[in-house]
Write an enzyme that holds these catalytic residues in place. Structure first.
Site, PDB file in Angstrom:
ATOM      1  N   ASP A   1       0.914  -1.138   0.000  1.00  0.00           N
ATOM      2  CA  ASP A   1       0.000   0.000   0.000  1.00  0.00           C
ATOM      3  C   ASP A   1       0.950   1.183   0.000  1.00  0.00           C
ATOM      4  OD1 ASP A   1      -1.450   2.269   0.807  1.00  0.00           O
ATOM      5  OD2 ASP A   1      -2.990   0.999   1.672  1.00  0.00           O
ATOM      6  N   HIS A   2       1.123   1.812  -1.141  1.00  0.00           N
ATOM      7  CA  HIS A   2       2.240   2.760  -1.226  1.00  0.00           C
ATOM      8  C   HIS A   2       2.081   3.946  -0.273  1.00  0.00           C
ATOM      9  CE1 HIS A   2      -0.250   5.107  -4.016  1.00  0.00           C
ATOM     10  NE2 HIS A   2       0.609   6.097  -3.861  1.00  0.00           N
TER      11      HIS A   2
ATOM     12  N   HIS B   1      -5.644   2.932   1.102  1.00  0.00           N
ATOM     13  CA  HIS B   1      -4.925   4.087   1.649  1.00  0.00           C
ATOM     14  C   HIS B   1      -5.687   4.778   2.791  1.00  0.00           C
ATOM     15  CE1 HIS B   1      -2.865   3.274  -1.962  1.00  0.00           C
ATOM     16  NE2 HIS B   1      -3.512   4.080  -2.766  1.00  0.00           N
TER      17      HIS B   1
HETATM   18  C1  BG6 Z   1      -3.287   4.771  -6.369  1.00  0.00           C
HETATM   19  C2  BG6 Z   1      -4.610   4.857  -7.064  1.00  0.00           C
HETATM   20  O1  BG6 Z   1      -3.292   3.736  -5.426  1.00  0.00           O
HETATM   21  O2  BG6 Z   1      -2.992   6.003  -5.721  1.00  0.00           O
HETATM   22  C3  BG6 Z   1      -4.647   6.018  -8.026  1.00  0.00           C
HETATM   23  O3  BG6 Z   1      -4.862   3.643  -7.764  1.00  0.00           O
HETATM   24  C4  BG6 Z   1      -4.215   7.307  -7.371  1.00  0.00           C
HETATM   25  O4  BG6 Z   1      -5.943   6.163  -8.596  1.00  0.00           O
HETATM   26  C5  BG6 Z   1      -2.909   7.114  -6.593  1.00  0.00           C
HETATM   27  O5  BG6 Z   1      -4.050   8.294  -8.357  1.00  0.00           O
HETATM   28  C6  BG6 Z   1      -2.577   8.340  -5.763  1.00  0.00           C
HETATM   29  O6  BG6 Z   1      -1.312   8.200  -5.211  1.00  0.00           O
HETATM   30  P1  BG6 Z   1      -0.422   9.479  -4.827  1.00  0.00           P
HETATM   31  O7  BG6 Z   1       0.788   8.904  -4.191  1.00  0.00           O
HETATM   32  O8  BG6 Z   1      -0.148  10.199  -6.104  1.00  0.00           O
HETATM   33  O9  BG6 Z   1      -1.270  10.316  -3.918  1.00  0.00           O
END
Ligand code: BG6
Length: 506
Positions: free
Chosen positions: A179-180, A242
């Site tokens: 989950d980045h 997230h």
């Molecule tokens: C991803 C989603 O997990 O997170 C995307 O699939 C989204 O739809 C992205 O744009 C947002 O990540 P960050 O790090 O740019 O806020």
């Protein structure tokens, strides 16, 4: 110890190009990877090692934090990269891969360790895991880990099936579900701020906190991902993972040890305490969904969601959702957690706001003045920082009280060059630290919660609101908060490139 052969499945894809290769390069430059590693790029298309290394170079030039030139340092990095064209469904292809990894393992002294990164569609996780085993790749001495990208399933049932397939081959402790958001600096900082400061934890409960707000807004539309997104929607794409993860970190009890399993146990307890819904009407009363229509962003006309590529022109998929969530435990009884996310909103930002209760209003100051509540704000993305909004006397005035901010702008100090989430997570997976990856029970509980909302929504789309691109989502999203006597705290700034520190600029 990061000695390993890294197998990148989906090496010609977007994720590898934008995130993984640049992450390898930063880790290498920072000497976190050492020299005892190899990276094997795997995809169906045929490519020579030379062509592959050129692709890697291009991706680093475009996306990495460090500049790269084709010098000796580049050559020694690139030497660790090889490519193999692979048929995912053919076990013989995996036997060939085994021979290649054995050779690389010996060449770089990787200790038999293997990390398989599945930057692939989820339906391929099962077949790949199976063939890794059948091809003998998991028989070497050393550890064997698998890193899996989201989405992890479409609902609880499909996630269970997926998990069962992977578990036939890998033990839970060797499965690293990405989950980045958990790799983001400020998300990791939440626990530190909470547990390493004497003045927050004593206030961290329903006695002193009136509500918590989590906003994850994006300016982009669905870009090229219409096909995936139209089936997913904002709740599955951002909410299940997230947002519930950030909520769990905000709400969890202090773990007894800073050990990955103890931390994850505490998050699980929060997810287990989420108040379920009694009926579809209850879901509708506590959630709002919206879809963007045509609008204006930065002076440019942008199409509505239904006009986007690969999106059903009659789609009822939500590109915005907001919810009022309750954590039914001792600490949080009665405190609403408001969460919202959306595409084509005016600002790209992720913020977590803790709003404190007001001081008793029978004391002199608050009867005479309308005091703003104290706020503690974690700015996660793209600016990173923490600020605390409090009330103080306006200098030189006759007792005028104004909100002032004590702020710590991390990105102002270190620039926006803090390690990318993927760098951290790749490094953690290679070191065997699973703290910032999601464990199966967390994933399952999050799906269980989300499934209740999805199934109520499925009964009819009459509650789907539209909002013009470039606005803050449907009116009902505002009402969700105002009906409780609160308001969404404005995210600062109007423009993602011009994020003003509202309170500090007064
Ligand atoms: C991803 C989603 O997990 O997170 C995307 O699939 C989204 O739809 C992205 O744009 C947002 O990540 P960050 O790090 O740019 O806020």
């Amino acid at each position: 110890m990061t000695n390993a052969v890294f197998l990148i499945f989906g090496a010609t894809g977007d994720l590898a190009r934008r995130k993984l290769f640049p992450a390898f390069y930063s880790l290498y430059r920072e000497r976190k990877l050492g020299e005892k590693f190899a990276v094997v790029g795997l995809a169906r298309r045929s490519r020579t090692n030379e062509e592959f290394r050129e692709d890697v170079l291009e991706s680093i030039k475009e996306f990495a934090r460090y500049n790269v030139t084709k010098d000796e340092r580049w050559e020694s990095f690139a030497d660790h990269f090889e490519y193999m064209s692979l048929d995912i469904n053919d076990v013989n292809s995996f036997r060939e891969l085994k021979a290649l990894t054995d050779r690389l393992d010996e060449k770089f002294d990787a200790g038999g360790n293997k990390l398989s990164y599945l930057a692939l569609a989820p339906e391929l996780f099962g077949p790949v895991s199976h063939n890794l085993k059948a091809g003998g790749l998991l028989e070497t001495e050393g550890w064997h880990r698998v890193v899996i990208e989201k989405p992890f399933g479409y609902d609880l049932k499909s996630a269970e099936k997926l998990n069962a397939e992977i578990r036939q081959v890998f033990e839970e402790q060797d499965i690293y579900r990405i989950d980045h958001y958990l790799g983001k600096e400020m998300v990791q900082n939440i626990n530190v701020v909470r547990f390493a400061n004497a003045f927050f934890e004593p206030l961290w409960n329903n006695k002193y906190i009136s509500n918590i707000q989590i906003t994850l807004s994006e300016t982009v539309g669905v870009e090229e991902r219409g096909g995936y997104y139209d089936r997913s929607g904002a709740l599955r794409d951002m909410g299940q993972n997230h947002m519930l993860q950030m909520l769990a970190i905000m709400a969890m009890e202090p773990p007894s040890r800073m050990h990955p399993e103890d931390i994850r146990d505490e998050k699980v307890k929060v997810l287990r305490s989420l108040r379920g819904f009694e009926s579809a009407a209850d879901v509708r009363a506590n959630t709002v969904r919206g879809q963007y229509s045509q609008g204006t962003m930065k002076g440019q006309q942008v199409p509505g969601y239904r006009q986007e590529d690969k999106v059903n022109p009659e789609s009822a998929t939500e590109t915005y959702f907001a919810a009022r969530v309750f954590v039914d435990n001792f600490r949080w009884a009665g405190v609403p957690f408001y969460i919202r996310t959306g595409k084509r909103l005016p600002v790209k930002t992720t913020e977590v706001v803790v709003e404190f209760k007001n001081v008793p209003n029978n004391v002199y100051l608050s009867t005479k003045h309308k005091l703003e509540p104290n706020l503690l704000v974690f700015r996660v993305n793209p600016m990173e920082g923490i600020y605390f909004k409090m009330n103080a006397k306006q200098p030189g005035s006759e007792g005028v009280i104004v909100p002032v901010a004590m702020d710590f702008c991390q990105s102002c100090q270190v620039g926006l060059n803090t390690p990318e989430a993927y760098e951290r997570l790749l490094y953690d997976a290679a070191r065997g630290d699973s703290t910032y990856f999601t464990r199966w029970d967390e994933v399952a509980l999050a799906w269980k919660y989300v499934d209740q909302i999805e199934s109520a929504w499925k009964e009819g789309a009459d509650d789907l609101q539209t909002y013009a691109a470039g606005t803050w989502g449907p009116e009902r999203g505002q009402k969700l908060v105002t009906q409780d006597g609160f308001k969404w705290w404005p995210v600062n700034g109007q423009d993602e490139n011009e994020v003003a520190w509202e309170f500090t600029q007064r």
